[in-house]
Write an enzyme that holds these catalytic residues in place. Structure first.
Site: not given
Ligand code: SF4
Length: 338
Positions: A76, A89, A100, A103, A320
């Site tokens: 994406e 981005c 994370c 996310c 984000c």
């Molecule tokens: S894409 Fe998501 S899981 Fe990967 S480093 Fe970035 S915030 Fe963390």
């Protein structure tokens, strides 16, 4: 390919001049004609060209592209415009191996790294769709899409060199930024690169224990060591490190958290970006209230420049932490020039 690679691929049967014409058509004119490449060379290499599989347009004007790679995988790429500032981005990996907890991309795991061509290809596609002029001071690139850019550092650095080459795309080096979860040895490697993006650290916590919970990668690369590495990072004139802080309601957004963040960042030449959580299916956190965000920002601002990143494209999962292959039921019809 960088120009020197292209010239080497053309040698000895084809001239440097011929290689430069191809380089110019791909990167400077952005009107690539494959017939410019002699056939035996054309058969030997793949282009980094991506095709647009889907496009979603948010009510706030943000555009999320689902870009298809040559092997059928997708990544994406998001285009945001605000006032006179355009930001692209881009993704550096298909999926992401860093876990994370806030996310959506983390739920995919890692499928593969992108090539330098696929990283630059995302930028070229968006530039073409939105008629962007890279040499203008209004276009910015952030490597904050899918993936941990420092796990694909060689390709990220190669892509950066291509993006800033004045014989081709010609972006300003200062206009490119990458965001990392904090891989200490890779930050040290980035510090050695003569041409590199600016550094943003995805901080998201005010203590070692809290960060381990939100970002388990901290169990390996400790917060205290990460900040020490940042203190040693060689900054160029007027350069700062950005610290990104995703605010999770009731988890890391208290006054005490803000005060601890100020203490942690003491002595660093930095700016702080606050990102109120962008919600998504399977994410176990809440978005904080506006009052909480405002209070947190006021405390940080006593010590550092601190901005709140407005949510962009939440309705199309472009904000984000929301980039994952979320297919919406009615993608916006493609328009000739968005
Ligand atoms: S894409 Fe998501 S899981 Fe990967 S480093 Fe970035 S915030 Fe963390």
């Amino acid at each position: 390919m960088e120009l020197a690679d292209l010239e080497a691929a053309f040698a000895p049967n084809h001239s440097k001049f011929h290689a430069r014409r191809v380089y110019d058509s791909v990167y400077a004119q952005r009107s690539f004609d494959p017939t410019l490449i002699p056939e035996p060379i054309r058969d030997q290499y793949k282009t980094g060209a991506l095709t647009e599989a889907e496009k979603y347009v948010s009510a706030d004007g943000t555009v999320r592209y689902l870009m298809q790679l040559h092997d059928g995988k997708t990544v994406e790429t998001v285009f945001m415009t605000e006032g006179s500032r355009d930001t692209i981005c881009i993704s550096s990996q298909v999926g992401c191996p860093v876990d994370c907890k806030f996310c959506l991309t983390a739920l995919m795991g890692l499928e593969r790294n992108l090539t330098a061509g696929e990283i630059v290809g995302q930028v070229l596609h968006v530039m073409q769709r939105h008629n962007l002029a890279p040499k203008s001071r209004t276009m910015n690139i952030v490597m904050m899409g899918q993936g941990e850019p420092l796990m694909n550092l060689d390709n990220v650095l190669k892509a950066t060199r291509i993006l800033i080459d004045q014989r081709g795309i010609g972006m300003g080096e200062r206009r490119i930024c990458l965001s990392t979860s904090g891989l200490i040895p890779k930050i040290e490697e980035l510090a050695q690169a003569t041409i590199r993006p600016r550094l943003a650290i995805s901080l998201n916590a005010s203590s070692e224990e809290q960060r381990q919970e939100i970002m388990p990668i901290t169990k390996k690369w400790h917060l205290a060591d990460l900040l020490e590495t940042c203190r040693k990072f060689p900054l160029k004139p007027k350069e700062h490190i950005f610290f990104e802080y995703v605010l999770l309601g009731g988890v890391n957004d208290s006054d005490a958290d803000a005060e601890r963040v100020v203490a942690l960042l003491q002595g660093l030449s930095c700016k702080v970006n606050l990102i109120p959580l962008n919600p998504g299916p399977g994410i176990p956190y809440q978005t904080p209230t506006d009052e909480r965000v405002d209070r947190f920002q006021r405390i940080i601002m006593k010590a550092f420049h601190c901005y709140v990143r407005k949510p962009r494209g939440r309705d199309i999962y472009a904000a984000c932490g929301q980039l994952k292959l979320v297919q919406l039921s009615s993608p916006t019809a493609l328009s000739p020039t968005a």
